[in-house]
Enzyme design. Structure first.
Site, mmCIF file in Angstrom:
data_model
loop_
_atom_site.group_PDB
_atom_site.id
_atom_site.type_symbol
_atom_site.label_atom_id
_atom_site.label_comp_id
_atom_site.label_asym_id
_atom_site.label_seq_id
_atom_site.Cartn_x
_atom_site.Cartn_y
_atom_site.Cartn_z
ATOM 1 N N ASN A 39 -39.057 -38.190 11.854
ATOM 2 C CA ASN A 39 -37.736 -37.928 11.303
ATOM 3 C C ASN A 39 -37.477 -36.423 11.313
ATOM 4 O O ASN A 39 -38.219 -35.649 10.699
ATOM 5 C CB ASN A 39 -37.663 -38.483 9.875
ATOM 6 N N GLU A 52 -37.696 -43.311 14.649
ATOM 7 C CA GLU A 52 -37.742 -44.263 15.754
ATOM 8 C C GLU A 52 -36.881 -43.791 16.927
ATOM 9 O O GLU A 52 -37.274 -43.945 18.094
ATOM 10 C CB GLU A 52 -37.275 -45.646 15.276
ATOM 11 N N CYS A 77 -34.257 -48.805 9.756
ATOM 12 C CA CYS A 77 -32.916 -49.035 9.220
ATOM 13 C C CYS A 77 -32.077 -49.728 10.290
ATOM 14 O O CYS A 77 -32.557 -50.016 11.394
ATOM 15 C CB CYS A 77 -32.286 -47.709 8.829
ATOM 16 N N CYS A 80 -31.847 -47.781 13.706
ATOM 17 C CA CYS A 80 -33.025 -47.884 14.577
ATOM 18 C C CYS A 80 -33.264 -49.322 15.017
ATOM 19 O O CYS A 80 -33.684 -49.566 16.153
ATOM 20 C CB CYS A 80 -34.247 -47.335 13.845
#
Length: 325
Positions: A39, A52, A77, A80
């Protein structure tokens, strides 16, 4: 520790050293890591730079994504998960699924296998970050669709394919939900498991299973099994107590009967026991009628089995009737 999940954790820790959110991901193909990411939304001031997405962008693909497995320290989420579905990734392995709203059901509904390792290291890493950065974490959550943060009721998804562990888990649910209240012994497990395992090995256009899931957990099922060219059997109807009363049982049975008509069956039969009045009421309400009753020693006690049958109007007959009007 799974070596690929450890690699994802290493990516997350690298992000933490950069003052980022500790979420990491790796993409695996044929037992080798072909992509790594973390991230970077804080570091790059980019809301879309999730772990991701970063991983997929950096992957060194030999072909497409179809033979890859995505590992992530946190359940993906919807952003992704959409990429996972879009590119045809067949399996996602996650470290944990409790720290943030996620899209497990969305992926499952598209036939993706999702494995939650419930890894303590991943959970502790996120819990510590959230405790140390509450304002920043609240800011991230505020950017999401509020319906994802406060769902009124966990959604129920239905799939028609088997995943690893399904045969065992469906057998287990039958055993723990029915056997204790009915007084049946362990032989009931075999009664469910053996034909279910054989069914899972077949691939027939005239057979189908409906597996209902909520939050990644199987909560119901039913199947249509070919008995002959014109006769099908409805088997393994099961509802977890948590979802009874929601209309799911009727939905499963009605979809099974609709499938049977379209598959060309002229009738559907089922066997149940006399001590399951709720199931009996459901069967009768959709048109089944009793045709046989048999009392004998079974599963360690005396059981009264009841056979029900429903005559169907197949799709071809319905079409002919409509054209004749």
């Amino acid at each position: 520790m799974d070596i690929f999940m450890q690699a994802a954790i290493d990516e997350a820790l690298e992000g933490l050293l950069e003052d980022g959110v500790p979420i990491g991901a790796v993409l695996v193909e044929n037992g080798k890591i072909i992509g790594r990411g973390r991230n970077r939304r804080v570091q790059q001031h980019d809301q879309l730079m999730h772990a991701e997405i970063d991983c997929l962008r950096r992957a060194r693909l030999t072909g497409g994504y179809h033979n890859t497995t995505l590992y992530s320290t946190l359940m993906p989420c919807y952003l992704c998960a959409g990429a996972v579905v879009q590119f045809g990734i067949k399996k996602v392995v996650v470290g944990e699924a409790k720290s943030a709203p996620a899209a497990r059901d969305f992926m499952l509904s598209h036939g993706i296998e999702v494995l939650d390792l419930d890894n303590a290291k991943c959970k502790n890493m996120m819990e510590d970050y959230i405790q140390r950065n509450p304002a920043l974490w609240d800011k991230f959550l505020a950017e999401l669709n509020p319906d994802l943060l406060n769902p009124s009721e966990p959604s129920i998804s239905i799939r028609h394919h088997f995943l690893s562990g399904d045969v065992g888990y469906i057998t287990y649910l039958h055993a723990v939900l029915y056997a204790p209240e009915q007084g049946w012994d362990h032989t009931f497990d075999s009664y469910v498991a053996l034909p279910l395992a054989q069914f899972a090995l077949r691939c027939s256009a005239q057979e189908r299973i409906w597996i209902a899931e909520r939050e990644g957990r199987i909560v119901g099922c039913v199947a249509i099994v070919k008995f002959s060219e014109k006769e099908a059997q409805l088997r393994w109807l099961l509802l977890h107590p948590d979802v009874r009363g929601l209309g799911l049982g009727r939905k499963l049975v009605e979809e099974a009967l609709a499938f049977s008509r379209d598959a060309g069956y002229s009738s559907v039969f089922l066997w149940t026991v006399s001590t399951l009045p709720a199931a009996t009421g459901l069967y009768r309400s959709v048109g089944f009628h009793e045709i046989e009753e048999l009392t004998h020693e079974l599963w360690g006690c005396q059981v009264t089995e009841v056979k029900y049958e429903l005559e169907l109007e197949c799709k071809k007959e319905r079409t002919t009737a409509i054209l004749a009007q």
